[in-house]
Design a protein around this motif. Sequence first.
Motif, PDB file in Angstrom:
ATOM      1  N   MET A  87      31.062  18.710  23.328  1.00 50.07           N
ATOM      2  CA  MET A  87      30.260  19.630  24.126  1.00 50.07           C
ATOM      3  C   MET A  87      30.125  19.114  25.560  1.00 50.07           C
ATOM      4  SD  MET A  87      26.340  18.727  22.828  1.00 50.07           S
ATOM      5  CE  MET A  87      25.548  19.866  23.952  1.00 50.07           C
ATOM      6  N   VAL A  88      29.923  20.040  26.473  1.00 52.86           N
ATOM      7  CA  VAL A  88      29.600  19.684  27.848  1.00 52.86           C
ATOM      8  C   VAL A  88      28.082  19.648  27.951  1.00 52.86           C
ATOM      9  CG1 VAL A  88      29.744  20.346  30.268  1.00 52.86           C
ATOM     10  CG2 VAL A  88      31.697  20.725  28.752  1.00 52.86           C
ATOM     11  N   ILE A  89      27.531  18.476  28.183  1.00 51.07           N
ATOM     12  CA  ILE A  89      26.082  18.320  28.215  1.00 51.07           C
ATOM     13  C   ILE A  89      25.539  18.782  29.568  1.00 51.07           C
ATOM     14  CG2 ILE A  89      24.172  16.682  28.080  1.00 51.07           C
ATOM     15  CD1 ILE A  89      25.961  14.902  26.337  1.00 51.07           C
ATOM     16  N   LYS A  90      24.620  19.754  29.515  1.00 54.05           N
ATOM     17  CA  LYS A  90      23.990  20.236  30.739  1.00 54.05           C
ATOM     18  C   LYS A  90      22.511  19.881  30.813  1.00 54.05           C
ATOM     19  CE  LYS A  90      27.210  24.126  31.173  1.00 54.05           C
ATOM     20  NZ  LYS A  90      27.330  25.606  31.284  1.00 54.05           N
ATOM     21  N   GLY A  91      21.963  19.459  29.681  1.00 51.79           N
ATOM     22  CA  GLY A  91      20.562  19.071  29.649  1.00 51.79           C
ATOM     23  C   GLY A  91      20.321  18.095  28.514  1.00 51.79           C
ATOM     24  N   VAL A  92      19.359  17.202  28.692  1.00 56.61           N
ATOM     25  CA  VAL A  92      18.983  16.264  27.640  1.00 56.61           C
ATOM     26  C   VAL A  92      17.459  16.253  27.523  1.00 56.61           C
ATOM     27  CG1 VAL A  92      19.081  13.899  26.771  1.00 56.61           C
ATOM     28  CG2 VAL A  92      20.994  14.810  28.121  1.00 56.61           C
ATOM     29  N   LEU A  93      16.974  16.377  26.304  1.00 56.04           N
ATOM     30  CA  LEU A  93      15.554  16.269  26.007  1.00 56.04           C
ATOM     31  C   LEU A  93      15.313  14.927  25.325  1.00 56.04           C
ATOM     32  CD1 LEU A  93      14.936  19.831  24.500  1.00 56.04           C
ATOM     33  CD2 LEU A  93      14.727  19.106  26.898  1.00 56.04           C
ATOM     34  N   PHE A  94      14.275  14.247  25.716  1.00 55.66           N
ATOM     35  CA  PHE A  94      13.952  12.948  25.135  1.00 55.66           C
ATOM     36  C   PHE A  94      12.562  12.964  24.511  1.00 55.66           C
ATOM     37  CE2 PHE A  94      17.005  11.806  28.467  1.00 55.66           C
ATOM     38  CZ  PHE A  94      17.800  10.853  27.839  1.00 55.66           C
ATOM     39  N   ASP A  95      12.442  12.336  23.366  1.00 57.67           N
ATOM     40  CA  ASP A  95      11.147  11.960  22.828  1.00 57.67           C
ATOM     41  C   ASP A  95      10.587  10.837  23.706  1.00 57.67           C
ATOM     42  OD1 ASP A  95       9.026  11.588  20.856  1.00 57.67           O
ATOM     43  OD2 ASP A  95      10.149   9.824  20.218  1.00 57.67           O
ATOM     44  N   PHE A  96       9.302  10.552  23.557  1.00 50.22           N
ATOM     45  CA  PHE A  96       8.642   9.509  24.362  1.00 50.22           C
ATOM     46  C   PHE A  96       8.562   8.186  23.605  1.00 50.22           C
ATOM     47  CE2 PHE A  96       4.265   7.711  25.250  1.00 50.22           C
ATOM     48  CZ  PHE A  96       4.615   7.027  26.396  1.00 50.22           C
ATOM     49  N   SER A  97       7.629   8.095  22.672  1.00 44.89           N
ATOM     50  CA  SER A  97       7.358   6.833  21.984  1.00 44.89           C
ATOM     51  C   SER A  97       8.474   6.474  21.014  1.00 44.89           C
ATOM     52  CB  SER A  97       6.034   6.923  21.222  1.00 44.89           C
ATOM     53  OG  SER A  97       5.787   5.756  20.472  1.00 44.89           O
ATOM     54  N   GLY A  98       9.011   5.277  21.161  1.00 44.30           N
ATOM     55  CA  GLY A  98      10.096   4.823  20.297  1.00 44.30           C
ATOM     56  C   GLY A  98      11.462   5.264  20.766  1.00 44.30           C
ATOM     57  N   THR A  99      11.493   6.063  21.829  1.00 45.10           N
ATOM     58  CA  THR A  99      12.762   6.558  22.364  1.00 45.10           C
ATOM     59  C   THR A  99      12.973   6.081  23.795  1.00 45.10           C
ATOM     60  OG1 THR A  99      12.701   8.504  20.918  1.00 45.10           O
ATOM     61  CG2 THR A  99      14.126   8.623  22.849  1.00 45.10           C
ATOM     62  N   LEU A 100      12.092   6.491  24.702  1.00 41.53           N
ATOM     63  CA  LEU A 100      12.164   6.018  26.082  1.00 41.53           C
ATOM     64  C   LEU A 100      11.237   4.837  26.336  1.00 41.53           C
ATOM     65  CD1 LEU A 100      12.273   9.369  28.100  1.00 41.53           C
ATOM     66  CD2 LEU A 100      14.164   7.775  27.739  1.00 41.53           C
ATOM     67  N   PHE A 101      10.089   4.838  25.666  1.00 42.15           N
ATOM     68  CA  PHE A 101       9.082   3.793  25.845  1.00 42.15           C
ATOM     69  C   PHE A 101       8.666   3.228  24.497  1.00 42.15           C
ATOM     70  CE2 PHE A 101       8.646   5.946  29.868  1.00 42.15           C
ATOM     71  CZ  PHE A 101       8.156   4.989  30.765  1.00 42.15           C
ATOM     72  N   CYS A 102       8.116   2.018  24.546  1.00 38.10           N
ATOM     73  CA  CYS A 102       7.603   1.370  23.338  1.00 38.10           C
ATOM     74  C   CYS A 102       6.197   0.850  23.625  1.00 38.10           C
ATOM     75  CB  CYS A 102       8.520   0.225  22.927  1.00 38.10           C
ATOM     76  SG  CYS A 102       8.139  -0.479  21.307  1.00 38.10           S
ATOM     77  N   ILE A 103       5.270   1.102  22.704  1.00 37.90           N
ATOM     78  CA  ILE A 103       3.904   0.617  22.839  1.00 37.90           C
ATOM     79  C   ILE A 103       3.857  -0.892  22.601  1.00 37.90           C
ATOM     80  CG2 ILE A 103       3.328   0.983  20.405  1.00 37.90           C
ATOM     81  CD1 ILE A 103       0.949   1.649  23.362  1.00 37.90           C
ATOM     82  N   GLU A 104       2.888  -1.550  23.210  1.00 34.50           N
ATOM     83  CA  GLU A 104       2.713  -2.983  22.999  1.00 34.50           C
ATOM     84  C   GLU A 104       2.351  -3.273  21.540  1.00 34.50           C
ATOM     85  OE1 GLU A 104      -0.611  -4.387  25.308  1.00 34.50           O
ATOM     86  OE2 GLU A 104      -1.816  -2.644  24.764  1.00 34.50           O
ATOM     87  N   PRO A 105       2.559  -4.492  21.049  1.00 33.79           N
ATOM     88  CA  PRO A 105       2.183  -4.844  19.682  1.00 33.79           C
ATOM     89  C   PRO A 105       0.668  -4.803  19.502  1.00 33.79           C
ATOM     90  CG  PRO A 105       3.725  -6.449  20.599  1.00 33.79           C
ATOM     91  CD  PRO A 105       3.265  -5.592  21.737  1.00 33.79           C
ATOM     92  N   VAL A 106       0.230  -4.659  18.254  1.00 36.73           N
ATOM     93  CA  VAL A 106      -1.198  -4.624  17.941  1.00 36.73           C
ATOM     94  C   VAL A 106      -1.900  -5.865  18.487  1.00 36.73           C
ATOM     95  CG1 VAL A 106      -2.888  -4.631  16.059  1.00 36.73           C
ATOM     96  CG2 VAL A 106      -0.864  -3.157  15.908  1.00 36.73           C
ATOM     97  N   ARG A 107      -1.254  -6.992  18.373  1.00 36.83           N
ATOM     98  CA  ARG A 107      -1.847  -8.251  18.849  1.00 36.83           C
ATOM     99  C   ARG A 107      -2.166  -8.187  20.350  1.00 36.83           C
ATOM    100  NH1 ARG A 107      -1.903 -13.184  16.725  1.00 36.83           N
ATOM    101  NH2 ARG A 107      -0.662 -12.379  14.990  1.00 36.83           N
TER     102      ARG A 107
END
Length: 230
Positions: free
Chosen positions: A1-21
């Motif tokens: 396919m010719v990609i014309k747009g990309v959708l991203f999830d946030f958590s676990g995809t583009l960013f990661c939350i700090e550890p519980v500690r």
Amino acid sequence: MVIKGVLFDFSGTLFCIEPVRSWLSAVLAERDMTVSDADFERYVADLTAAGALPGGPVPQRVPDRLAAAWATRDESAERHREVYTGLARQVALPDPGLYEALYDRHMSPTAWRPYPDAAEVLGALRAGGIRVGVVSNVGWDLRPIFRAHGLDALVDAYVLSYEHGIQKPDPHLFHTACTLIGQDPKDVVMVGDDRHADGGAAAVGCDVRFVEHLPVEERPGGLRALGLIP
């Protein structure tokens, strides 16, 4: 396919939350509180088991009183806060103000780190004229996270579940995102880490590709490996 747009999830995809500690340690420091090493380790273990950190480990068990709200927690800001502070309140912390403080901490830009290749991939998509959207099941405004980490200018549209009152995998969220970035779903790739929630994009005709939800240090090139950019 010719990609014309990309959708991203946030958590676990583009960013990661700090550890519980780190999450707990930061809040204790902000409130100038000290606890014994033994108590700190116990709080970390209990908060982890409770699944009290949004974007962190899932609860080992959701209490019956929170079960209904848990299922639709990302559909409103109030419900999201209610659920996660409720999960945290299963743990007997030394100050009742800690429950709200912990919830507030997880919305801070300092609590999140972009994956190492996030800026590279988003920048290459922008340079190639490919439109980018973020589609997230979330109960709060994550735009400040992108701004603080210098990635907001690389995103054309945000579709956040709590702003629409529905959550992934509802196809309406993906259809809305495709409309906002001005692309036909068949020309759009959805990237996420949750095969159920993010997989809902297939219902509107998007191609769907997955990354693993890992700590930042353990996933240096997960986005780059998806074939979104040359």
